[in-house]
Design a protein around this motif. Structure first.
Motif, PDB file in Angstrom:
ATOM      1  N   PRO A   1      46.039  25.365  46.463  1.00 54.46           N
ATOM      2  CA  PRO A   1      45.126  24.582  47.303  1.00 54.46           C
ATOM      3  C   PRO A   1      45.713  24.166  48.640  1.00 54.46           C
ATOM      4  CG  PRO A   1      46.098  23.180  45.620  1.00 54.46           C
ATOM      5  CD  PRO A   1      46.576  24.580  45.329  1.00 54.46           C
ATOM      6  N   MET A   2      47.000  24.330  48.837  1.00 54.23           N
ATOM      7  CA  MET A   2      47.631  23.917  50.089  1.00 54.23           C
ATOM      8  C   MET A   2      47.487  24.998  51.158  1.00 54.23           C
ATOM      9  SD  MET A   2      49.742  25.146  47.633  1.00 54.23           S
ATOM     10  CE  MET A   2      50.264  23.636  46.814  1.00 54.23           C
ATOM     11  N   SER A   3      47.828  24.640  52.402  1.00 48.38           N
ATOM     12  CA  SER A   3      47.853  25.596  53.499  1.00 48.38           C
ATOM     13  C   SER A   3      49.286  26.036  53.753  1.00 48.38           C
ATOM     14  CB  SER A   3      47.273  24.971  54.773  1.00 48.38           C
ATOM     15  OG  SER A   3      47.562  25.750  55.921  1.00 48.38           O
ATOM     16  N   VAL A   4      49.460  27.237  54.266  1.00 48.34           N
ATOM     17  CA  VAL A   4      50.806  27.687  54.629  1.00 48.34           C
ATOM     18  C   VAL A   4      51.386  26.842  55.762  1.00 48.34           C
ATOM     19  CG1 VAL A   4      50.307  30.056  53.955  1.00 48.34           C
ATOM     20  CG2 VAL A   4      50.045  29.399  56.339  1.00 48.34           C
ATOM     21  N   ASN A   5      50.517  26.126  56.471  1.00 50.36           N
ATOM     22  CA  ASN A   5      50.959  25.290  57.591  1.00 50.36           C
ATOM     23  C   ASN A   5      51.347  23.878  57.171  1.00 50.36           C
ATOM     24  OD1 ASN A   5      50.360  27.391  59.512  1.00 50.36           O
ATOM     25  ND2 ASN A   5      48.195  26.901  59.253  1.00 50.36           N
ATOM     26  N   ASP A   6      51.259  23.571  55.874  1.00 54.89           N
ATOM     27  CA  ASP A   6      51.543  22.219  55.379  1.00 54.89           C
ATOM     28  C   ASP A   6      53.013  22.031  55.024  1.00 54.89           C
ATOM     29  OD1 ASP A   6      48.886  21.563  55.653  1.00 54.89           O
ATOM     30  OD2 ASP A   6      48.386  21.886  53.538  1.00 54.89           O
ATOM     31  N   GLU A   7      53.905  22.492  55.881  1.00 54.97           N
ATOM     32  CA  GLU A   7      55.334  22.457  55.553  1.00 54.97           C
ATOM     33  C   GLU A   7      55.877  21.032  55.459  1.00 54.97           C
ATOM     34  OE1 GLU A   7      57.197  24.882  58.486  1.00 54.97           O
ATOM     35  OE2 GLU A   7      56.473  26.763  57.614  1.00 54.97           O
ATOM     36  N   SER A   8      55.290  20.094  56.194  1.00 56.00           N
ATOM     37  CA  SER A   8      55.765  18.708  56.110  1.00 56.00           C
ATOM     38  C   SER A   8      55.426  18.096  54.761  1.00 56.00           C
ATOM     39  CB  SER A   8      55.159  17.867  57.245  1.00 56.00           C
ATOM     40  OG  SER A   8      53.738  17.896  57.184  1.00 56.00           O
ATOM     41  N   ASP A   9      54.308  18.520  54.170  1.00 56.05           N
ATOM     42  CA  ASP A   9      53.916  18.008  52.848  1.00 56.05           C
ATOM     43  C   ASP A   9      54.562  18.800  51.714  1.00 56.05           C
ATOM     44  OD1 ASP A   9      52.192  16.061  53.951  1.00 56.05           O
ATOM     45  OD2 ASP A   9      50.576  17.530  54.118  1.00 56.05           O
ATOM     46  N   TYR A  10      54.850  20.067  51.961  1.00 52.64           N
ATOM     47  CA  TYR A  10      55.430  20.944  50.935  1.00 52.64           C
ATOM     48  C   TYR A  10      56.633  21.655  51.549  1.00 52.64           C
ATOM     49  CZ  TYR A  10      50.748  20.162  49.046  1.00 52.64           C
ATOM     50  OH  TYR A  10      49.587  19.590  48.602  1.00 52.64           O
ATOM     51  N   PRO A  11      57.776  20.996  51.623  1.00 51.86           N
ATOM     52  CA  PRO A  11      58.949  21.577  52.306  1.00 51.86           C
ATOM     53  C   PRO A  11      59.391  22.910  51.729  1.00 51.86           C
ATOM     54  CG  PRO A  11      59.273  19.233  51.880  1.00 51.86           C
ATOM     55  CD  PRO A  11      58.025  19.628  51.143  1.00 51.86           C
ATOM     56  N   TRP A  12      59.092  23.170  50.455  1.00 49.69           N
ATOM     57  CA  TRP A  12      59.498  24.432  49.840  1.00 49.69           C
ATOM     58  C   TRP A  12      58.789  25.636  50.461  1.00 49.69           C
ATOM     59  CZ3 TRP A  12      54.869  26.022  47.965  1.00 49.69           C
ATOM     60  CH2 TRP A  12      53.997  25.062  47.440  1.00 49.69           C
ATOM     61  N   LEU A  13      57.712  25.398  51.230  1.00 50.90           N
ATOM     62  CA  LEU A  13      57.047  26.514  51.898  1.00 50.90           C
ATOM     63  C   LEU A  13      57.999  27.243  52.854  1.00 50.90           C
ATOM     64  CD1 LEU A  13      53.566  24.919  52.702  1.00 50.90           C
ATOM     65  CD2 LEU A  13      53.949  26.931  51.253  1.00 50.90           C
ATOM     66  N   CYS A  14      58.894  26.489  53.495  1.00 51.79           N
ATOM     67  CA  CYS A  14      59.846  27.103  54.437  1.00 51.79           C
ATOM     68  C   CYS A  14      60.774  28.069  53.703  1.00 51.79           C
ATOM     69  CB  CYS A  14      60.664  26.022  55.143  1.00 51.79           C
ATOM     70  SG  CYS A  14      59.679  24.898  56.155  1.00 51.79           S
ATOM     71  N   GLU A  15      61.314  27.638  52.562  1.00 50.70           N
ATOM     72  CA  GLU A  15      62.202  28.508  51.786  1.00 50.70           C
ATOM     73  C   GLU A  15      61.443  29.697  51.209  1.00 50.70           C
ATOM     74  OE1 GLU A  15      64.426  26.403  48.864  1.00 50.70           O
ATOM     75  OE2 GLU A  15      64.775  24.664  50.160  1.00 50.70           O
ATOM     76  N   GLU A  16      60.198  29.459  50.807  1.00 53.47           N
ATOM     77  CA  GLU A  16      59.404  30.540  50.247  1.00 53.47           C
ATOM     78  C   GLU A  16      59.140  31.616  51.307  1.00 53.47           C
ATOM     79  OE1 GLU A  16      55.354  31.195  47.590  1.00 53.47           O
ATOM     80  OE2 GLU A  16      55.593  29.337  48.726  1.00 53.47           O
ATOM     81  N   LYS A  17      58.790  31.204  52.512  1.00 51.63           N
ATOM     82  CA  LYS A  17      58.562  32.179  53.587  1.00 51.63           C
ATOM     83  C   LYS A  17      59.831  32.964  53.898  1.00 51.63           C
ATOM     84  CE  LYS A  17      55.001  29.347  55.791  1.00 51.63           C
ATOM     85  NZ  LYS A  17      54.630  28.567  56.993  1.00 51.63           N
ATOM     86  N   GLN A  18      60.967  32.293  53.849  1.00 51.62           N
ATOM     87  CA  GLN A  18      62.221  32.990  54.108  1.00 51.62           C
ATOM     88  C   GLN A  18      62.480  34.045  53.033  1.00 51.62           C
ATOM     89  OE1 GLN A  18      64.153  33.227  56.579  1.00 51.62           O
ATOM     90  NE2 GLN A  18      65.897  34.301  55.672  1.00 51.62           N
ATOM     91  N   LEU A  19      62.203  33.710  51.774  1.00 49.74           N
ATOM     92  CA  LEU A  19      62.379  34.677  50.694  1.00 49.74           C
ATOM     93  C   LEU A  19      61.425  35.864  50.873  1.00 49.74           C
ATOM     94  CD1 LEU A  19      63.862  35.296  48.019  1.00 49.74           C
ATOM     95  CD2 LEU A  19      61.949  34.188  46.827  1.00 49.74           C
ATOM     96  N   ILE A  20      60.217  35.593  51.318  1.00 49.79           N
ATOM     97  CA  ILE A  20      59.248  36.676  51.551  1.00 49.79           C
ATOM     98  C   ILE A  20      59.736  37.575  52.681  1.00 49.79           C
ATOM     99  CG2 ILE A  20      56.900  37.201  52.297  1.00 49.79           C
ATOM    100  CD1 ILE A  20      56.068  34.518  50.928  1.00 49.79           C
TER     101      ILE A  20
END
Length: 227
Positions: A59-78
């Motif tokens: 349900p989150m957005s890929v742009n919600d990095e401040s709310d979900y900091p793990w998005l940054c690490e996930e993008k790096q892994l991708i």
């Protein structure tokens, strides 16, 4: 043995009908599946610990990095996985994460698209997808194309319903993994109920199982094309 890493972002948003494909007797001994629940704070593994990467919705957005900091690490892994030429499928949020990781914009669509709407193939080389099929969409964001990407599908409200980056990376906006119970799980992630909109189907229509069998056949066709 092919090691499959599944990135899950919400309760009920797992691999759906893909699990039936991996569970077939001819394949069950050839694949190992590992799920990481990013929404539960589980840590991402190293880039050398898997061969296939399945990135699911949420349900989150890929742009919600401040709310979900793990998005940054996930993008790096991708990004690393694309560079390593791994097999990657991203669905809805997962497809948007591939786009973002590859440098493309993920933006708010002109309307929310929730329902079993026609997805139209725009690339005749993509033989696993029929010319048109009613498939489950459930998104408000959509992506632009990363450099080198090839679009392969569209719908009336979403100009790009999917793209590929070479033969092994597939980003889908639509939920091709849908199976019985998928819509109920997605509805549970809508705490305020469904939004109103021209491209939001009523709940009774969403719960129809009329299109599930064809969706699964197409999902399995995509997986067949990758082995």
């Amino acid at each position: 043995m092919v090691r499959v890493l599944i990135l899950q972002h919400a309760e009920g948003e797992w691999i759906g009908s893909m699990n039936d494909w991996f569970s077939e007797p001819s394949r069950v001994s050839g694949f190992t599946l590992t799920t990481i629940r990013l929404d539960h704070g589980e840590a991402l593994p190293g880039r050398n610990s898997f061969d296939w990467l399945l990135i699911m919705g949420g349900p989150m957005s890929v742009n919600d990095e401040s709310d979900y900091p793990w998005l940054c690490e996930e993008k790096q892994l991708i990004r690393q996985s694309i560079a390593d030429n791994k097999t990657i499928i991203g669905i809805c949020l997962g497809g948007q994460l591939i786009a973002s990781a590859a440098g493309a914009e993920v933006y708010r669509n002109s309307a929310v698209e929730i329902g079993w709407f026609p997805v139209i193939r725009t690339d005749t080389d993509v033989t696993w997808l029929p010319e048109t099929a009613s498939l489950l969409s459930w998104h408000g964001d959509c992506f632009r194309l990363p450099a080198g990407a090839r679009p392969f599908a569209a719908s009336r409200i979403t100009p790009c319903q999917g793209f590929s980056l070479g033969p092994r990376v597939w980003a889908l906006q639509f939920h091709l993994e849908a199976q019985p119970g998928t819509v109920e799980a997605f509805l549970a992630l809508e705490p305020h109920g469904l939004p109103e909109g021209k491209y939001v189907q009523p709940q009774q229509q969403l719960l129809s199982e009329a299109f599930l069998s064809r969706s699964q056949t197409i999902m399995h066709g995509l997986l067949d094309s990758l082995v």
